[in-house]
Design a protein around this motif. Sequence first.
Motif, PDB file in Angstrom:
ATOM      1  N   ASP A 306       7.154 -15.895  -0.513  1.00  0.00           N
ATOM      2  CA  ASP A 306       7.434 -14.586   0.076  1.00  0.00           C
ATOM      3  C   ASP A 306       6.178 -13.743  -0.111  1.00  0.00           C
ATOM      4  O   ASP A 306       5.723 -13.547  -1.240  1.00  0.00           O
ATOM      5  CB  ASP A 306       8.640 -13.954  -0.624  1.00  0.00           C
ATOM      6  CG  ASP A 306       9.096 -12.661   0.026  1.00  0.00           C
ATOM      7  OD1 ASP A 306       8.260 -11.955   0.619  1.00  0.00           O
ATOM      8  OD2 ASP A 306      10.295 -12.346  -0.070  1.00  0.00           O
ATOM      9  N   ALA A 307       5.593 -13.250   0.989  1.00  0.00           N
ATOM     10  CA  ALA A 307       4.335 -12.510   0.899  1.00  0.00           C
ATOM     11  C   ALA A 307       4.390 -11.279   1.784  1.00  0.00           C
ATOM     12  O   ALA A 307       5.135 -11.227   2.770  1.00  0.00           O
ATOM     13  CB  ALA A 307       3.162 -13.403   1.306  1.00  0.00           C
ATOM     14  N   GLY A 308       3.603 -10.282   1.428  1.00  0.00           N
ATOM     15  CA  GLY A 308       3.585  -9.070   2.228  1.00  0.00           C
ATOM     16  C   GLY A 308       2.402  -8.186   1.907  1.00  0.00           C
ATOM     17  O   GLY A 308       1.757  -8.327   0.876  1.00  0.00           O
ATOM     18  N   VAL A 309       2.117  -7.264   2.829  1.00  0.00           N
ATOM     19  CA  VAL A 309       1.039  -6.310   2.646  1.00  0.00           C
ATOM     20  C   VAL A 309       1.469  -4.981   3.240  1.00  0.00           C
ATOM     21  O   VAL A 309       2.212  -4.939   4.232  1.00  0.00           O
ATOM     22  CB  VAL A 309      -0.267  -6.818   3.311  1.00  0.00           C
ATOM     23  CG1 VAL A 309      -0.066  -6.990   4.812  1.00  0.00           C
ATOM     24  CG2 VAL A 309      -1.433  -5.883   3.020  1.00  0.00           C
ATOM     25  N   SER A 310       1.045  -3.895   2.628  1.00  0.00           N
ATOM     26  CA  SER A 310       1.385  -2.560   3.107  1.00  0.00           C
ATOM     27  C   SER A 310       0.123  -1.715   3.146  1.00  0.00           C
ATOM     28  O   SER A 310      -0.577  -1.587   2.133  1.00  0.00           O
ATOM     29  CB  SER A 310       2.435  -1.918   2.189  1.00  0.00           C
ATOM     30  OG  SER A 310       2.749  -0.614   2.625  1.00  0.00           O
ATOM     31  N   ILE A 311      -0.179  -1.144   4.319  1.00  0.00           N
ATOM     32  CA  ILE A 311      -1.355  -0.299   4.495  1.00  0.00           C
ATOM     33  C   ILE A 311      -0.915   0.957   5.231  1.00  0.00           C
ATOM     34  O   ILE A 311      -0.598   0.920   6.428  1.00  0.00           O
ATOM     35  CB  ILE A 311      -2.456  -1.024   5.290  1.00  0.00           C
ATOM     36  CG1 ILE A 311      -2.836  -2.332   4.605  1.00  0.00           C
ATOM     37  CG2 ILE A 311      -3.670  -0.128   5.450  1.00  0.00           C
ATOM     38  CD1 ILE A 311      -3.822  -3.165   5.397  1.00  0.00           C
ATOM     39  N   GLY A 312      -0.898   2.064   4.523  1.00  0.00           N
ATOM     40  CA  GLY A 312      -0.465   3.308   5.143  1.00  0.00           C
ATOM     41  C   GLY A 312       0.965   3.195   5.626  1.00  0.00           C
ATOM     42  O   GLY A 312       1.874   2.814   4.896  1.00  0.00           O
ATOM     43  N   GLY A 313       1.213   3.493   6.888  1.00  0.00           N
ATOM     44  CA  GLY A 313       2.557   3.409   7.432  1.00  0.00           C
ATOM     45  C   GLY A 313       2.913   2.037   7.965  1.00  0.00           C
ATOM     46  O   GLY A 313       4.042   1.827   8.426  1.00  0.00           O
ATOM     47  N   PHE A 314       1.965   1.096   7.903  1.00  0.00           N
ATOM     48  CA  PHE A 314       2.222  -0.251   8.421  1.00  0.00           C
ATOM     49  C   PHE A 314       2.515  -1.212   7.277  1.00  0.00           C
ATOM     50  O   PHE A 314       1.845  -1.184   6.235  1.00  0.00           O
ATOM     51  CB  PHE A 314       1.018  -0.757   9.212  1.00  0.00           C
ATOM     52  CG  PHE A 314       1.143  -2.192   9.649  1.00  0.00           C
ATOM     53  CD1 PHE A 314       1.952  -2.546  10.723  1.00  0.00           C
ATOM     54  CD2 PHE A 314       0.468  -3.199   8.960  1.00  0.00           C
ATOM     55  CE1 PHE A 314       2.075  -3.869  11.116  1.00  0.00           C
ATOM     56  CE2 PHE A 314       0.581  -4.523   9.352  1.00  0.00           C
ATOM     57  CZ  PHE A 314       1.391  -4.858  10.436  1.00  0.00           C
ATOM     58  N   ALA A 315       3.507  -2.053   7.473  1.00  0.00           N
ATOM     59  CA  ALA A 315       3.838  -3.079   6.489  1.00  0.00           C
ATOM     60  C   ALA A 315       4.175  -4.378   7.216  1.00  0.00           C
ATOM     61  O   ALA A 315       4.783  -4.361   8.299  1.00  0.00           O
ATOM     62  CB  ALA A 315       5.012  -2.641   5.619  1.00  0.00           C
ATOM     63  N   PHE A 316       3.763  -5.470   6.607  1.00  0.00           N
ATOM     64  CA  PHE A 316       4.061  -6.785   7.181  1.00  0.00           C
ATOM     65  C   PHE A 316       4.525  -7.704   6.069  1.00  0.00           C
ATOM     66  O   PHE A 316       3.870  -7.827   5.029  1.00  0.00           O
ATOM     67  CB  PHE A 316       2.832  -7.373   7.875  1.00  0.00           C
ATOM     68  CG  PHE A 316       3.091  -8.723   8.495  1.00  0.00           C
ATOM     69  CD1 PHE A 316       3.647  -8.818   9.761  1.00  0.00           C
ATOM     70  CD2 PHE A 316       2.792  -9.893   7.807  1.00  0.00           C
ATOM     71  CE1 PHE A 316       3.904 -10.066  10.339  1.00  0.00           C
ATOM     72  CE2 PHE A 316       3.037 -11.133   8.368  1.00  0.00           C
ATOM     73  CZ  PHE A 316       3.598 -11.225   9.639  1.00  0.00           C
ATOM     74  N   ARG A 317       5.662  -8.335   6.302  1.00  0.00           N
ATOM     75  CA  ARG A 317       6.230  -9.265   5.318  1.00  0.00           C
ATOM     76  C   ARG A 317       6.532 -10.580   6.007  1.00  0.00           C
ATOM     77  O   ARG A 317       7.010 -10.605   7.143  1.00  0.00           O
ATOM     78  CB  ARG A 317       7.503  -8.679   4.713  1.00  0.00           C
ATOM     79  CG  ARG A 317       8.243  -9.614   3.765  1.00  0.00           C
ATOM     80  CD  ARG A 317       9.385  -8.891   3.074  1.00  0.00           C
ATOM     81  NE  ARG A 317      10.185  -9.802   2.277  1.00  0.00           N
ATOM     82  CZ  ARG A 317      11.341 -10.333   2.661  1.00  0.00           C
ATOM     83  NH1 ARG A 317      11.821 -10.021   3.879  1.00  0.00           N
ATOM     84  NH2 ARG A 317      12.005 -11.157   1.898  1.00  0.00           N
ATOM     85  N   ALA A 318       6.244 -11.680   5.297  1.00  0.00           N
ATOM     86  CA  ALA A 318       6.494 -13.004   5.849  1.00  0.00           C
ATOM     87  C   ALA A 318       7.100 -13.898   4.771  1.00  0.00           C
ATOM     88  O   ALA A 318       6.764 -13.774   3.583  1.00  0.00           O
ATOM     89  CB  ALA A 318       5.206 -13.620   6.378  1.00  0.00           C
TER      90      ALA A 318
END
Length: 469
Positions: A306-318
């Motif tokens: 389970d991985a993810g990244v958050s930058i400002g108002g954008f977030a992506f999880r996979a």
Amino acid sequence: MKSMKLSAIVLGLAAAGAFAQAAPAADPVAAPADPAAVQPAAEPAADQKAAEEAKAAEEAKKAEEAKAAEEAKKAEEAKAAEEAKAAEEAKAEEGKTEDKGEVSAAAGSAFDMLKASMNEATSDAQMEVKFSGEVEFDAYTGDVINDDKLNHSYASTFDLNVDVKFNDKWSAFVSLEADDETTDPASVYNGAYIQYQPADFFAVRVGDLTFSEGAFKAYYGYDDPADNAAGMKEHDIRGLQIELAGLELGLGFGRGDNDWADENGGKVYDVHAAYEFDYAGQHLRPYFDYKSYQTAQHNELHAGVDAGVSIGGFAFRAVYGFHADYLGDDGDIVKGQDWTSTAHTILAEPTFEVSMFEIKTTFFYAFIDEGDNGWDDLNSGEIPEYFFLYGEPAFKFAEFIKIGIPVEYHTNTLDDDDDEAKTLNVGGRIYISPVENLEITALGMVDIAIGDNDDDTALRFGLETVYSF
């Protein structure tokens, strides 16, 4: 005559007074020796001797103090040298632990804490009890277009959690739950455990534990990990859990829906491991879970990341998940059949939020290879369907009112050859949050049959109320 006598007397007295004043004082040398008179002359000599003795004592005291200060200075210098040496050794040891890795270094510290705890006496409890929980009550209509009558259904949930703190290291937890598609679900015991946590990076739990991985977080329809997950839905055990600097280890016997029993008792045991890396808005969590039924080749394996990244108002999880049942079977159960079934799942959840606008999306696909016995084990609800898409843009019209427009594509089956259950769902959801921890959601959805699905288009409504405390 009398006056002359009186005058003579007066003259005589005056002469006697004058003679007395004229008489010289007695010579001190001629006076007889008197010890009382000699004593004042001896006192100055005694005072001088006492002053000399006091001066000598003062000098001796100063010398003693100077000697003590010198010794204290030497001791301080020795202590500073010892501390500097210890700091150098600690720095060198830190370098060694860095070479070993964070987990091994934390393991050494945790072991030292456990040894120290063995020497501690039973301490007095400093009891703190906190209650928390969640309540949800929902009502839904049936198909208001095609049903002959206006039908309805319910769902209700009540979770009550009790956290007990005995002191800074020891605590406990117990949970009760009522959850069913009715208005009066039965309340059941949902687990309890005790916890020993001497530091933030180290904790040990014993009791009823729950593990789940790769839950759906964006799509509202599958967001309960007790039922669905891209990685692994909830596995309940009674056993041991260790958390150490991001590493999570669990071992125990299955309980509840995670168990299977014969006439001799329960058979399932479960082993779980995961590592959580979380830094500056990024997270990475590989996991592994092995479950054995202790029957011929019947076991389950879950693994993934389970991985993810958050930058400002954008977030992506996979999430990538692997699920295998009857792992290793090669005709051992039924001759000529291989019951091994596998699934590879992929979940992507990009989200974006800025000012009064936000959008949530989900992409999910499962590559399923069923065994010769079908996919009965995979068909436990963990994987809800082999493919679906979801997107919901939403606009805030006030601080506590948000309107979303969900658009969903569902296959509604695990069989990728089945084209008769597909739907396109479109509708609206109104989120009302007048106060923190309270949310009311009104919804209306149109389910449009597509592909080879011959079902009529359906229209349904619902109202969901959730609050936590």
